[in-house]
Enzyme design. Structure first.
Site, PDB file in Angstrom:
ATOM      1  N   GLY A 205       0.817  -1.208   0.000  1.00  0.00           N
ATOM      2  CA  GLY A 205       0.000   0.000   0.000  1.00  0.00           C
ATOM      3  C   GLY A 205       0.842   1.245   0.000  1.00  0.00           C
ATOM      4  N   PRO A 207       2.522   4.864   1.102  1.00  0.00           N
ATOM      5  CA  PRO A 207       3.161   5.222   2.367  1.00  0.00           C
ATOM      6  C   PRO A 207       2.154   5.819   3.351  1.00  0.00           C
ATOM      7  CG  PRO A 207       4.312   6.218   0.507  1.00  0.00           C
ATOM      8  CD  PRO A 207       3.077   5.604  -0.032  1.00  0.00           C
ATOM      9  N   GLY A 208       2.334   5.487   4.599  1.00  0.00           N
ATOM     10  CA  GLY A 208       1.521   6.118   5.637  1.00  0.00           C
ATOM     11  C   GLY A 208       0.154   5.526   5.827  1.00  0.00           C
ATOM     12  N   GLY A 210      -0.382   2.708   7.349  1.00  0.00           N
ATOM     13  CA  GLY A 210      -0.416   1.920   8.576  1.00  0.00           C
ATOM     14  C   GLY A 210       0.104   0.506   8.422  1.00  0.00           C
ATOM     15  N   HIS A 426      -9.086  36.474  -8.834  1.00  0.00           N
ATOM     16  CA  HIS A 426      -8.664  35.129  -9.239  1.00  0.00           C
ATOM     17  C   HIS A 426      -9.412  34.073  -8.420  1.00  0.00           C
ATOM     18  CE1 HIS A 426      -5.411  32.194 -10.518  1.00  0.00           C
ATOM     19  NE2 HIS A 426      -5.928  31.565  -9.470  1.00  0.00           N
ATOM     20  N   GLU A 427      -9.409  34.252  -7.113  1.00  0.00           N
ATOM     21  CA  GLU A 427     -10.063  33.252  -6.258  1.00  0.00           C
ATOM     22  C   GLU A 427     -11.574  33.252  -6.468  1.00  0.00           C
ATOM     23  OE1 GLU A 427      -8.404  31.025  -4.948  1.00  0.00           O
ATOM     24  OE2 GLU A 427      -6.460  31.997  -5.184  1.00  0.00           O
ATOM     25  N   HIS A 430     -12.448  31.202  -9.466  1.00  0.00           N
ATOM     26  CA  HIS A 430     -12.569  29.754  -9.183  1.00  0.00           C
ATOM     27  C   HIS A 430     -13.918  29.458  -8.534  1.00  0.00           C
ATOM     28  CE1 HIS A 430      -8.504  28.557 -10.110  1.00  0.00           C
ATOM     29  NE2 HIS A 430      -7.938  29.308  -9.174  1.00  0.00           N
TER      30      HIS A 430
HETATM   31  P1  ADP Z   1       3.385   2.779   6.601  1.00  0.00           P
HETATM   32  O1  ADP Z   1       4.251   1.762   7.246  1.00  0.00           O
HETATM   33  O2  ADP Z   1       2.235   2.191   5.826  1.00  0.00           O
HETATM   34  O3  ADP Z   1       4.127   3.762   5.772  1.00  0.00           O
HETATM   35  P2  ADP Z   1       2.904   3.521   9.290  1.00  0.00           P
HETATM   36  O4  ADP Z   1       2.359   2.253   9.811  1.00  0.00           O
HETATM   37  O5  ADP Z   1       4.314   3.813   9.607  1.00  0.00           O
HETATM   38  O6  ADP Z   1       2.680   3.634   7.736  1.00  0.00           O
HETATM   39  O7  ADP Z   1       1.959   4.694   9.785  1.00  0.00           O
HETATM   40  C1  ADP Z   1       2.471   5.883  10.291  1.00  0.00           C
HETATM   41  C2  ADP Z   1       1.560   6.458  11.347  1.00  0.00           C
HETATM   42  O8  ADP Z   1       0.324   6.855  10.769  1.00  0.00           O
HETATM   43  C3  ADP Z   1       1.197   5.469  12.412  1.00  0.00           C
HETATM   44  O9  ADP Z   1       2.133   5.458  13.422  1.00  0.00           O
HETATM   45  C4  ADP Z   1      -0.146   5.979  12.886  1.00  0.00           C
HETATM   46  O10 ADP Z   1       0.010   6.974  13.864  1.00  0.00           O
HETATM   47  C5  ADP Z   1      -0.742   6.602  11.657  1.00  0.00           C
HETATM   48  N1  ADP Z   1      -1.686   5.710  10.993  1.00  0.00           N
HETATM   49  C6  ADP Z   1      -1.582   5.234   9.745  1.00  0.00           C
HETATM   50  N2  ADP Z   1      -2.641   4.458   9.437  1.00  0.00           N
HETATM   51  C7  ADP Z   1      -3.422   4.421  10.534  1.00  0.00           C
HETATM   52  C8  ADP Z   1      -4.654   3.782  10.841  1.00  0.00           C
HETATM   53  N3  ADP Z   1      -5.294   3.015   9.958  1.00  0.00           N
HETATM   54  N4  ADP Z   1      -5.167   3.983  12.072  1.00  0.00           N
HETATM   55  C9  ADP Z   1      -4.548   4.755  12.964  1.00  0.00           C
HETATM   56  N5  ADP Z   1      -3.377   5.361  12.735  1.00  0.00           N
HETATM   57  C10 ADP Z   1      -2.810   5.233  11.531  1.00  0.00           C
HETATM   58 ZN    ZN Z   2      -5.906  29.593  -8.842  1.00  0.00          ZN
END
Ligand code: ADP
Ligand code: ZN
Ligand code: MG
Length: 606
Positions: A205, A207-208, A210, A426-427, A430
């Protein structure tokens, strides 16, 4: 284990080299340096110097005369041979030059050896130890296995324990992992039927989302030790260590079974091994070792390997075959419900004031990952502290979403009156185009306070619900809204500015994707003109068409954007009066809400 034998040997090599170096210095380099400094002169030169009053000191020995001369304030050390000259002492006496005869040294063999060998060797060995220790330190918490330690850090189940409660949303992922937890908890049940537990599960998946978190949570739920290791750690310090590290890791894990081994960022070692170019032997060996180890241990021992990656497409197929990482668990970016849940999990950790409109914040953050949401909550808490409050409110959250998206407010940025006017139109451009469309996301907020990201203002639209499918009409509407800013500048001031660069970039991307990926152009229809690209990390794909077609694609993209632009200009021209009124109000207030905007647009009192 090899290293236990290998290391002391290499230490002896080190000492041998040190001994050699010291000998070289003592017998070759030092005399060379010394002799380079001493000037060899004739006896007559010496006498001349004495007579010219340049000599300050003389030392006799059996074979040579050393003397120091001073010329133009510089000192020279010279030497010359001995000539039997009985008048010399008298001459020196007259000139008042101190002279000495060398005291014949009783050469102290012990001391001189100590200084020329003992001291340097001691010094080198101290430095050497230092270096070796540093290397070990960098090898990770446990370092080389000299002291019989393993490689990976053992997480005792009680330290830093995470459970599925900490992972919000991701229900499908949890469900697929439930089986593994159940197996670790009641292995007998599975063994009775003769079922083997999957050995490896690959978490895939962006990044970020979980992945690391859920792996830890699986260990927490099953209450077993968790061995995390990052793919890059295998390929780190020493060449040839990677394979050994894999072996050590599995050795230790086998002893601790049942347990979970987690290999983060497995793509570092698990890349496809096909290319003739840029082969990395180290990485390949590490991967081979990993494959062998995974085949080697029995599935029923209770060692389960989780691995995470955001580049599944580069992984070696051998890694994915049955018996290895044959299961893939997808961790997608959270949908609206998932985002709400994640926000709630993280909001539980901070103090909140009254009701927080979690749904609203979740709608604002379409496309955000779990990590970003966690960051937003934290930013909100920091903002609350900055404002001198002791709890987080909805407005803290909204503001921190904006900070994460557009950067912090730059309160003291100086814009001329004319510039502010242009930004305001401009804004409003939009917002007005968006408001006149049916079915596009309502305007939430318009601001012309500059941001640290460089944006001079922005218009925020928040979708009412979650959208997973976008129609061609949606895309065209989005394009029109993006063109609205530049169109307003042209309609009102009859000149255009650099302020639209970001809009242009986004519009081009959308239009290009419409043509090359989504088959939304009449000319090409359902023809893929681009392939590949990473699903999770973004980044462009590869064009699959001939250069002539690529030129046609560019033309098509240009036409689509031009059409959207014309649409925006038309809408704005039709609403020219309203635009003045709205821009005036925005200039005065700097930030207005969607409600205020709609009221003015509909001609009601604000
Ligand atoms: P990955 O390994 O997929 O890059 P991480 O597991 O390191 O992501 O997630 C980073 C942080 O984001 C976690 O420590 C948590 O605080 C938050 N986070 C990410 N997904 C979730 C989730 N589904 N529920 C709660 N916290 C999450
Ligand atoms: Zn603009
Ligand atoms: Mg991670």
């Amino acid at each position: 284990m090899q290293d236990q034998k290998k290391n002391p040997r290499s230490i002896w090599y080190y000492y041998a080299i040190v001994f050699l170096v010291v000998t070289l210095i003592r017998w070759l380099i030092m005399p060379m340096i010394m002799s380079a400094q001493v000037k060899v002169t004739n006896y007559s030169e010496f006498i001349n110097s004495v007579e010219a009053d340049e000599v300050t000191q003389v030392q006799f020995s059996d074979t040579e005369i050393k003397y120091i001369t001073e010329k133009d304030g510089k000192m020279y050390l010279c030497k010359t041979g001995v000539v039997d000259n009985p008048q010399l002492p008298q001459m020196l006496q007259e000139k008042n030059i101190t002279y000495t005869a060398e005291i014949p040294e009783t050469p102290n063999v012990f001391l001189s050896l100590l200084f020329s060998y003992g001291l340097p060797i001691l010094l080198f060995s101290l430095i050497g130890r230092r270096i070796i220790r540093n290397f070990r330190g960098k090898m990770g918490p446990a370092g080389l296995s000299i002291h019989g330690q393993g490689t990976a850090k053992v997480y005792k189940p009680d330290e830093d324990k995470k459970t599925f409660k900490d992972v919000a949303g991701q229900e499908e992922a949890k469900e697929s992992l439930m089986e593994i937890i159940d197996y670790l908890n009641n292995p007998i049940k599975y063994q009775e039927v003769g079922a083997q537990c999957p050995k490896g599960v690959l978490l895939v998946g962006p990044p970020g989302t979980g992945k690391t978190l859920i792996a830890k949570a699986v260990a927490g739920e099953a209450d077993v030790p968790f061995f995390p290791i990052s793919g890059s750690e295998f390929v780190e310090m020493f060449v040839g260590r990677g394979a050994a590290r894999v072996r050590e890791l599995f050795e230790q894990a086998n002893k601790q079974a049942p347990c979970i081994v987690f290999i983060d960022e497995i793509d570092t070692i698990g890349k496809r091994r096909d290319s003739q170019f840029s082969t990395n032997d180290e990485r390949e060996q590490t991967l081979n070792q990993l494959l062998t180890e995974m085949d080697g241990f029995e599935g029923n021992k209770g060692v389960i390997i989780l691995a995470a990656t955001n580049r599944p497409e580069v992984l070696d197929p051998a890694l994915l075959r049955p018996g290895r990482f044959d299961r893939q668990v997808r961790m997608e970016l959270p949908d609206l419900k998932g985002r709400e849940a994640i926000l709630e999990v993280h909001l539980n950790r901070v103090k909140t004031a009254g009701d927080i409109d979690v749904n609203f914040v979740a709608r604002m953050t379409a496309g955000a990952s779990g990590a970003q949401l966690a960051n937003i909550v934290n930013e909100a808490a920091l903002r609350a502290v900055r404002m001198g409050r002791n709890s987080v409110t909805t407005s803290d959250l909204v503001e921190s979403v904006e900070t994460v998206i557009a950067g912090a407010e730059k309160k003291n940025a100086i814009l001329s009156k004319k510039e502010k006017e242009i930004v305001a139109y401009h804004e409003i451009g939009h917002a007005l185009v968006a408001a006149k469309q049916s079915g596009s996301a309502p305007v939430q907020k318009i601001t012309i306070i500059p941001r640290t990201s460089g944006a001079l203002g922005y218009t925020m639209q928040v979708e009412e619900g979650e959208k997973s499918l976008f129609s061609r009409e949606d895309a065209l509407q989005r394009l029109e809204v993006l063109c609205g800013g530049r169109a307003a500048e042209e309609v009102v001031f009859d000149s255009i500015t650099t302020g639209a660069s970001n809009d242009i970039e986004k519009a081009t991307e959308i239009a290009r994707n419409m043509v090359t990926r989504y088959g939304m152009s009449e000319k090409f229809g359902m023809m893929a003109l681009e392939t590949g690209g990473n699903n999770y990390l973004g980044g462009g794909g590869q064009s699959t068409c001939s250069p002539e077609t690529a030129r046609l694609v560019d033309e098509e993209v240009r036409d689509i954007i031009a059409e959207a632009y014309d649409g925006a200009v038309k809408t704005l021209k039709e609403n020219r009066e309203k635009m003045n009124e709205l821009a005036g109000y925005l200039l005065e207030k700097e930030t207005i809400t969607g409600d205020e905007f709609m009221k003015i647009l509909e001609g009601k009192a604000v």
